[in-house]
Design an enzyme around this catalytic site. Sequence first.
Site, mmCIF file in Angstrom:
data_model
loop_
_atom_site.group_PDB
_atom_site.id
_atom_site.type_symbol
_atom_site.label_atom_id
_atom_site.label_comp_id
_atom_site.label_asym_id
_atom_site.label_seq_id
_atom_site.Cartn_x
_atom_site.Cartn_y
_atom_site.Cartn_z
ATOM 1 N N GLU A 51 0.811 -1.222 0.000
ATOM 2 C CA GLU A 51 0.000 0.000 0.000
ATOM 3 C C GLU A 51 0.845 1.273 0.000
ATOM 4 O OE1 GLU A 51 -0.631 -2.514 2.145
ATOM 5 O OE2 GLU A 51 -2.777 -3.030 2.065
ATOM 6 N N PHE A 113 -11.033 -6.342 15.239
ATOM 7 C CA PHE A 113 -10.030 -6.847 14.296
ATOM 8 C C PHE A 113 -9.775 -5.825 13.195
ATOM 9 C CE2 PHE A 113 -9.003 -9.357 10.415
ATOM 10 C CZ PHE A 113 -7.726 -9.747 10.812
ATOM 11 N N GLN A 114 -8.528 -5.493 12.976
ATOM 12 C CA GLN A 114 -8.077 -4.535 11.954
ATOM 13 C C GLN A 114 -8.693 -3.156 12.125
ATOM 14 O OE1 GLN A 114 -8.329 -6.551 8.083
ATOM 15 N NE2 GLN A 114 -6.246 -7.297 8.428
ATOM 16 N N LYS A 163 -17.251 -0.287 7.056
ATOM 17 C CA LYS A 163 -17.686 -1.314 6.103
ATOM 18 C C LYS A 163 -19.193 -1.249 5.821
ATOM 19 C CE LYS A 163 -17.021 -6.176 5.005
ATOM 20 N NZ LYS A 163 -16.382 -7.445 5.372
ATOM 21 N N MET A 467 24.494 8.490 1.299
ATOM 22 C CA MET A 467 24.368 9.833 1.861
ATOM 23 C C MET A 467 24.690 9.845 3.351
ATOM 24 S SD MET A 467 23.929 12.889 1.206
ATOM 25 C CE MET A 467 22.897 13.555 -0.080
#
Length: 554
Positions: A51, A113-114, A163, A467
């Site tokens: 993502e 959950f999540q 949802k 760097m």
Amino acid sequence: MKLSGSQIILKVLKEKGIDTMFGYPGGAVIPFFDALYDELDYFKLYRPAHEQNGVHAADGYARSTGKLGVMVATSGPGATNTITGIANAYMDSTPLLVITGQVANTLIGKDSFQEVDITGLTLSVTKHNYLVRKVENLEAVMREAIDVALEGRPGPVLVDVPKDVFVKQCEFKGINDESTSAYGNEIVVPDNEALNKASELINNAKKPVIYAGGGIRISKNDELLLELAEKTGIPVANSFMGLGTIPRNNKLSLGFVGMHGSVETNMAVTNCDLLIAIGARFSDRVIGNPDKFAPGAKIIHIDIDSTEIDKNTSECIPLIGDMKSILLHLIENTDKKDRSGWLDEIMSNKVKSDIEGQFIPENILHIINKVYSQNAIVVTDVGQHQMWTGQFWEFNKSNEFITSGGLGTMGFGFGAAIGAQIGNPNKKTIFITGDGSFRMSCEELVTISKYKLPIKIIMLNNNTLGMVRQWQRMFSNARYSETDNSDNVNYEKLVDAYGIKGYKAESLKELNDIIQNTHNINESIFIECRISPECSVYPIVPPGRSIDELLLNG
Ligand SMILES: Cc1ncc(C[n+]2csc(CCOP(=O)(O)OP(=O)(O)O)c2C)c(N)n1
Ligand SMILES: [Mg+2]
């Protein structure tokens, strides 16, 4: 007409002319992807491997096309994976819409959950964000979110959708929906007195410099900048984000100013009597020690965002508002002038060195730049290779250079290159990366092979986090703590696993041969240029010093 929340989102996206999205599915967004399944003759959704890279892809798409970038992710880990990309877009003012799924309304606040509080987590890195708990509000929120992302100074906006809201239905009101507020229509212009005063300062300046930033790309004003510079004969120093706003091969272009600016550019800004900042924000990487930045200059600051005025400088003369209107006024009211004496004085500071034949970044980038000089978008990762690209590539246009300026996000480049190539199928996308950065995002090799994106990947492999190593060498007694990368990764084999042809170059001749043999092939290729870890980025302004205290070696 009754529509589900998912259908409402798609309907508003369509209404706004958005047909390209990036996205990754998961539990909370199953209803959204289900609705999308019916609309695939209009929408094209690209699925990255991760993502974070999806948000960077939306960002690269937005920067290179000037359109809104859209990314869809699921709740919990999908949402948290977007945060770096959102922060990156926020720092560089990219218009993004990030849609995240949330657990159902009844589960919010229960450590379900999540579940994560993504609006809370992204509050400080979004221009605005929304948690839409009722489907009845979704239509207006979607329209407003898109307008907020694009209007004025653009930025990322997040819409979090539980949802059940994706599934519930309500009446779709259409564009005349009165609950939708009118963002994006207002054009602010400074008053004539301020504009005339600025014109007068420009006319009277003996040693003026324009400091041109990324705001010029965002507002699509490359041409007006060039017109102003050429009419007034004023040289242009860029911020890193502003590279390309004036063609680098124009004699008035000085390249970028600041920590890794060239001697002539940093000295021009230090010695100028008037600095005209246009769509630039005086970042600490540009100004060095603020007390000694352009010490004898008056500063005109042109910006759309009034909160930038006097943030990092003081006593500017502000011109806040629409850049196009401001530039048009200045072009009309400033005198045509030949300032070649001042330009010659600036250029007398240029340092020349003999580097012929050496397999070093400057020569490597010249070879690649020569072949891909037109119609190419250059995307970088973060590190020395990024600064070398900024120093040595001859950019023509501002939307042909995409880099992570404000956040300095290693791993940004691969996703951004994917988005840029998708948004510009007729241009060549050149992705210049380092070994460290590439390791952070090389999972996207599968994405370019899946979608057949002909991105040219050039890795400047110094086998180190270069760097950071350079800073350790210069400012930390060469104590190379955790910057070594010499663990013999076989990158050619790695890319081969994804069906991408890989090459390795250890001399300019080898590189030349590879480039000549491959540049016409419309496929992705990977070229590893093996350079010494001792190659350094010079000049460098040591931390805390003023920008005229450059080191050219050491
Ligand atoms: C996500 C992230 N982690 C750490 C850093 C700190 N950092 C800046 S440049 C750099 C080294 C980059 O290495 P590489 O991609 O090989 O580029 P090089 O400097 O060698 O050209 C690191 C670790 C960063 N900018 N971003
Ligand atoms: Mg490296």
